[in-house]
Scaffold this motif. Structure first.
Motif, PDB file in Angstrom:
ATOM      1  N   ILE A  95       0.865  -1.174   0.000  1.00 33.47           N
ATOM      2  CA  ILE A  95       0.000   0.000   0.000  1.00 33.47           C
ATOM      3  C   ILE A  95       0.899   1.221   0.000  1.00 33.47           C
ATOM      4  O   ILE A  95       1.828   1.325   0.807  1.00 33.47           O
ATOM      5  CB  ILE A  95      -0.945   0.031   1.218  1.00 33.47           C
ATOM      6  CG1 ILE A  95      -2.006  -1.074   1.102  1.00 33.47           C
ATOM      7  CG2 ILE A  95      -1.633   1.384   1.331  1.00 33.47           C
ATOM      8  CD1 ILE A  95      -2.940  -1.145   2.292  1.00 33.47           C
ATOM      9  N   LEU A  96       0.646   2.126  -0.936  1.00 34.14           N
ATOM     10  CA  LEU A  96       1.396   3.376  -1.022  1.00 34.14           C
ATOM     11  C   LEU A  96       0.500   4.513  -0.566  1.00 34.14           C
ATOM     12  O   LEU A  96      -0.624   4.670  -1.047  1.00 34.14           O
ATOM     13  CB  LEU A  96       1.853   3.631  -2.457  1.00 34.14           C
ATOM     14  CG  LEU A  96       2.753   2.571  -3.104  1.00 34.14           C
ATOM     15  CD1 LEU A  96       3.059   2.958  -4.550  1.00 34.14           C
ATOM     16  CD2 LEU A  96       4.047   2.381  -2.320  1.00 34.14           C
ATOM     17  N   ILE A  97       0.999   5.305   0.365  1.00 31.92           N
ATOM     18  CA  ILE A  97       0.286   6.480   0.873  1.00 31.92           C
ATOM     19  C   ILE A  97       1.078   7.690   0.425  1.00 31.92           C
ATOM     20  O   ILE A  97       2.230   7.881   0.844  1.00 31.92           O
ATOM     21  CB  ILE A  97       0.167   6.430   2.402  1.00 31.92           C
ATOM     22  CG1 ILE A  97      -0.580   5.172   2.845  1.00 31.92           C
ATOM     23  CG2 ILE A  97      -0.531   7.672   2.931  1.00 31.92           C
ATOM     24  CD1 ILE A  97      -0.476   4.882   4.334  1.00 31.92           C
ATOM     25  N   ILE A  98       0.489   8.495  -0.450  1.00 31.60           N
ATOM     26  CA  ILE A  98       1.242   9.621  -1.012  1.00 31.60           C
ATOM     27  C   ILE A  98       0.424  10.906  -0.918  1.00 31.60           C
ATOM     28  O   ILE A  98      -0.804  10.888  -0.854  1.00 31.60           O
ATOM     29  CB  ILE A  98       1.659   9.362  -2.477  1.00 31.60           C
ATOM     30  CG1 ILE A  98       0.448   9.285  -3.389  1.00 31.60           C
ATOM     31  CG2 ILE A  98       2.488   8.096  -2.579  1.00 31.60           C
ATOM     32  CD1 ILE A  98       0.824   9.196  -4.858  1.00 31.60           C
ATOM     33  N   GLU A  99       1.134  12.011  -0.913  1.00 32.46           N
ATOM     34  CA  GLU A  99       0.488  13.313  -0.859  1.00 32.46           C
ATOM     35  C   GLU A  99      -0.301  13.558  -2.144  1.00 32.46           C
ATOM     36  O   GLU A  99       0.034  13.053  -3.216  1.00 32.46           O
ATOM     37  CB  GLU A  99       1.533  14.409  -0.661  1.00 32.46           C
ATOM     38  CG  GLU A  99       2.292  14.302   0.661  1.00 32.46           C
ATOM     39  CD  GLU A  99       3.409  15.322   0.771  1.00 32.46           C
ATOM     40  OE1 GLU A  99       3.642  16.045  -0.220  1.00 32.46           O
ATOM     41  OE2 GLU A  99       4.046  15.376   1.837  1.00 32.46           O
ATOM     42  N   ASN A 100      -1.347  14.366  -2.031  1.00 32.78           N
ATOM     43  CA  ASN A 100      -2.183  14.666  -3.190  1.00 32.78           C
ATOM     44  C   ASN A 100      -1.409  15.340  -4.313  1.00 32.78           C
ATOM     45  O   ASN A 100      -1.773  15.235  -5.481  1.00 32.78           O
ATOM     46  CB  ASN A 100      -3.354  15.572  -2.777  1.00 32.78           C
ATOM     47  CG  ASN A 100      -4.601  14.759  -2.481  1.00 32.78           C
ATOM     48  OD1 ASN A 100      -4.695  13.602  -2.853  1.00 32.78           O
ATOM     49  ND2 ASN A 100      -5.555  15.372  -1.801  1.00 32.78           N
ATOM     50  N   THR A 101      -0.362  16.032  -3.963  1.00 28.62           N
ATOM     51  CA  THR A 101       0.423  16.760  -4.959  1.00 28.62           C
ATOM     52  C   THR A 101       1.481  15.890  -5.633  1.00 28.62           C
ATOM     53  O   THR A 101       2.176  16.343  -6.528  1.00 28.62           O
ATOM     54  CB  THR A 101       1.117  17.965  -4.299  1.00 28.62           C
ATOM     55  OG1 THR A 101       1.885  17.503  -3.179  1.00 28.62           O
ATOM     56  CG2 THR A 101       0.084  18.974  -3.809  1.00 28.62           C
ATOM     57  N   THR A 102       1.603  14.646  -5.188  1.00 32.14           N
ATOM     58  CA  THR A 102       2.618  13.733  -5.726  1.00 32.14           C
ATOM     59  C   THR A 102       1.994  12.801  -6.759  1.00 32.14           C
ATOM     60  O   THR A 102       0.898  12.281  -6.550  1.00 32.14           O
ATOM     61  CB  THR A 102       3.258  12.900  -4.603  1.00 32.14           C
ATOM     62  OG1 THR A 102       3.829  13.783  -3.631  1.00 32.14           O
ATOM     63  CG2 THR A 102       4.341  11.987  -5.150  1.00 32.14           C
ATOM     64  N   SER A 103       2.696  12.583  -7.858  1.00 31.99           N
ATOM     65  CA  SER A 103       2.210  11.683  -8.905  1.00 31.99           C
ATOM     66  C   SER A 103       2.984  10.375  -8.881  1.00 31.99           C
ATOM     67  O   SER A 103       4.151  10.326  -8.482  1.00 31.99           O
ATOM     68  CB  SER A 103       2.368  12.341 -10.285  1.00 31.99           C
ATOM     69  OG  SER A 103       1.621  13.533 -10.364  1.00 31.99           O
ATOM     70  N   LEU A 104       2.324   9.313  -9.321  1.00 36.93           N
ATOM     71  CA  LEU A 104       2.997   8.030  -9.459  1.00 36.93           C
ATOM     72  C   LEU A 104       3.915   8.060 -10.674  1.00 36.93           C
ATOM     73  O   LEU A 104       3.698   8.843 -11.608  1.00 36.93           O
ATOM     74  CB  LEU A 104       1.966   6.918  -9.626  1.00 36.93           C
ATOM     75  CG  LEU A 104       1.076   6.613  -8.420  1.00 36.93           C
ATOM     76  CD1 LEU A 104      -0.003   5.606  -8.794  1.00 36.93           C
ATOM     77  CD2 LEU A 104       1.895   6.092  -7.255  1.00 36.93           C
TER      78      LEU A 104
END
Length: 302
Positions: A140-149
């Motif tokens: 599971i990856l938890i990333i900031e809304n401003t970060t793209s995969l």
């Protein structure tokens, strides 16, 4: 190859000077065990010992974070905020995005995201977020809304495949119909090391301890599956007692449907002495027969 799924999960952030002591007195997990390089399961109970939520707990930046379904996280936020005014804590719903990754090559995914998991640990920080190792082929990856995969990953909007993985792993999720219904042992939280029986007092602790030490618990969570021509939305299950005799057996708390194989999967809370040979069906759906699958862990108390 790896497939990435947008997960319908929410994150609750607890920060501030008293975050450790406050959460320690509210949840079933020993919060002193939650470090930067791990995540653990925990339960958040009412004073009567009924679960508001079953959650993964982790550290992110300078906060403790609780990860779960939207209904559970919203319930936990509401209840934690009631008493949080008496402590130096800030409790907020986070806008982080959650993605599930199913991978043929775990090492390749780690390389792509520059993830470095320490031996025997299941969480690590990376640029823009946190990664949780669920097993040897899923994250599971938890990333900031401003970060793209990374550009090579196409995100699947339908998270069914990841939901089925969770169900077959026996990982609970209450959803809106299961909130305030079950004590932690009824959804196998002790089998996921989500209950500390040594930490001392927390909200609902008396009920949880009584279930363990006085043998009061009569229910557990089981994996059930069966063939169905269409997707199902089930709440109650019935158990066959004779050729034409059925009675209520328990409640579904999590479910998913694989349209390709026409297979229905669910987690259901049922009598804990139920035989694996028991025949079940969704209430009032005569055409679907469900069978119990073996859990990947023991639900016996250690």
């Amino acid at each position: 190859m790896a497939t990435v799924y947008q997960l319908p999960l929410r994150l609750l952030s607890v920060s501030g000077q008293d975050k450790l002591s406050y959460l320690h007195g509210q949840v079933t997990q020993d919060m002193n065990l939650v470090q930067d390089n791990n995540f653990l399961w925990t339960g958040h109970c009412s004073p009567k010992g009924k679960l508001w939520a079953a959650l993964r707990v982790l550290r992110l930046d300078d906060s403790f974070c609780l990860l779960g379904s939207q209904p559970e996280v919203e319930a936990a936020c509401r209840e934690l905020s009631k008493y949080g005014v008496f402590a130096k804590v800030d409790i907020n719903l986070s806008e982080h995005q959650c993605f599930g990754v199913l991978a043929d090559s775990f090492d390749e995914v780690c390389h792509t995201f520059n993830l470095q998991f320490d031996t025997d640990n299941n969480a690590c920080s990376f640029n823009g977020g946190k990664a949780l190792k669920i097993d040897d082929s899923s994250l599971i990856l938890i990333i900031e809304n401003t970060t793209s995969l990374p550009a090579q990953f196409t995100v699947e909007g339908d998270s069914t495949a990841f939901e089925i993985r969770d169900i077959l792993a026996g990982e609970p999720q209450l959803g809106e119909h299961g909130i305030d219904e079950f004590v932690p042992q009824m959804i196998n939280l002790q089998a996921l090391n989500g209950i500390s029986f040594k930490k001392g007092c927390y909200t609902g602790q008396e009920t949880v301890a009584r279930m363990r030490y006085l043998g009061k618990n009569k229910r557990a969570m089981f994996i059930v599956q069966g063939q169905s021509e269409s997707s199902l939305d089930v709440q109650d299950l019935e158990m066959q007692l004779g050729e034409d005799n059925w009675r209520r057996a328990g409640k579904v708390i999590r479910q998913a449907y694989d349209a390709a194989s026409k297979t229905y999967y669910a987690l259901a809370v049922l009598p804990n002495d139920l035989e694996n040979s028991a025949v079940l069906r969704p209430k009032d759906i005569l055409s679907v027969s469900l069978n119990i699958k073996a859990l990947p862990y023991s639900i016996e108390d250690n």
